[in-house]
Design an enzyme around this catalytic site. Sequence first.
Site, PDB file in Angstrom:
ATOM      1  N   ARG A 130       0.843  -1.197   0.000  1.00  0.00           N
ATOM      2  CA  ARG A 130       0.000   0.000   0.000  1.00  0.00           C
ATOM      3  C   ARG A 130       0.875   1.243   0.000  1.00  0.00           C
ATOM      4  NH1 ARG A 130      -2.047  -3.620   3.876  1.00  0.00           N
ATOM      5  NH2 ARG A 130      -4.148  -4.410   3.405  1.00  0.00           N
TER       6      ARG A 130
ATOM      7  N   LYS B 263      -1.970  -2.937   7.978  1.00  0.00           N
ATOM      8  CA  LYS B 263      -3.156  -2.556   8.759  1.00  0.00           C
ATOM      9  C   LYS B 263      -3.214  -3.355  10.056  1.00  0.00           C
ATOM     10  CE  LYS B 263      -6.169  -1.029   4.995  1.00  0.00           C
ATOM     11  NZ  LYS B 263      -7.477  -1.196   4.333  1.00  0.00           N
TER      12      LYS B 263
ATOM     13  N   HIS C 296      -2.607   2.889  -5.564  1.00  0.00           N
ATOM     14  CA  HIS C 296      -3.397   1.686  -5.275  1.00  0.00           C
ATOM     15  C   HIS C 296      -3.672   0.912  -6.556  1.00  0.00           C
ATOM     16  CE1 HIS C 296      -4.997  -0.109  -1.676  1.00  0.00           C
ATOM     17  NE2 HIS C 296      -6.105  -0.472  -2.309  1.00  0.00           N
TER      18      HIS C 296
ATOM     19  N   ARG D  28      -0.968  -1.471  -7.010  1.00  0.00           N
ATOM     20  CA  ARG D  28      -1.186  -2.628  -6.132  1.00  0.00           C
ATOM     21  C   ARG D  28      -2.163  -3.604  -6.788  1.00  0.00           C
ATOM     22  NH1 ARG D  28      -1.425  -4.377  -0.643  1.00  0.00           N
ATOM     23  NH2 ARG D  28      -3.486  -4.882   0.152  1.00  0.00           N
TER      24      ARG D  28
ATOM     25  N   HIS E 208      -3.877  -9.227   3.135  1.00  0.00           N
ATOM     26  CA  HIS E 208      -5.322  -9.291   3.356  1.00  0.00           C
ATOM     27  C   HIS E 208      -5.622 -10.230   4.521  1.00  0.00           C
ATOM     28  CE1 HIS E 208      -6.283  -8.140  -1.096  1.00  0.00           C
ATOM     29  NE2 HIS E 208      -6.097  -7.087  -0.330  1.00  0.00           N
TER      30      HIS E 208
ATOM     31  N   TYR F 197      -9.566 -10.459  -7.297  1.00  0.00           N
ATOM     32  CA  TYR F 197      -8.607 -10.411  -8.397  1.00  0.00           C
ATOM     33  C   TYR F 197      -8.768 -11.589  -9.347  1.00  0.00           C
ATOM     34  CZ  TYR F 197      -6.500  -6.816  -5.549  1.00  0.00           C
ATOM     35  OH  TYR F 197      -6.299  -5.683  -4.803  1.00  0.00           O
TER      36      TYR F 197
END
Length: 297
Positions: free
Chosen positions: A149, A173, A243, A246, A269, A278
């Site tokens: 990110r 995150k 992004h 990414r 994730h 994806y």
Amino acid sequence: MELLHAYSRHLGAERGRSEHTRRAYLGDVRHLLVFAAGRGIDGIDELRIADLRAWLGEQADAGAARSTIARRAASARTFLRWAERTGRIPSDPSLRLVAPKRRATLPGVLRQDEAGELLDLATVRADDADPIHVRDRAMLELLYASGIRVGELASLDVDDLDLRQGVVRVLGKGAKERVVPFGVPAGRAVEDWLAVRPRVVGAQSGAALFLGRRGRRVDARQVRTVVHELLSHLPDAPDLGPHGLRHSAATHLLEGGADLRMVQEILGHASLATTQIYTHVSVDRLRRSYEQAHPRA
């Protein structure tokens, strides 16, 4: 308001949410509280499920996007769960709150040849020996090679990189750390940047890997500007931000045969369901290519 200050501290200290995420959550909660006040509700302990549904309904009537309504509903549920757990309300009125599901959409991605053209352009521009252009090339190569990110890129320190092993340590995150591989071109680009980095180091540089012209750590806005500016020179490519690189990296990995769980690990994730979007993109692109190429498609 002390209530929002306490909630903000909870999001930061206990849940490890970034400043950007905290601002988004708090903005949604403020929106709810303003709506509630307009209905004569003085405290959050007076909120009922009907109030929450009316709040979401008003936004839908005003034309708010499904994604916005879904995000605000999620923000309200998180806030009210916290309020119940900390004794600020006797029960959580959001338990039966249902919001429209977000559509599993993905911004446009670069084709593999477009990604190559973008990185070639960054390489050519770096030939002028301007350290900032050398930095720009390294940032783009690393973004595309690793799929990290933009905030993770901006937060990198020099010692987060292991150039010999070709991996970078990333704090993602929820303050979760992961190690992400990158390829030889990205490694060379970063080495070139490290060679000229001392030319822009200043008193506030610290250990930051990527610096601005004044020697401070780059921020996400600066990286976005670089990506948009370079993409503007590719007339047929979609106008993406960091992004988008990414997304492109994840799509190209799957198109190349990468395992879905490996891509999940690389992207950081928490859920495999997030990564599965994806696969839809890859199948859609495969279908379009088939229809264009096969005589009996």
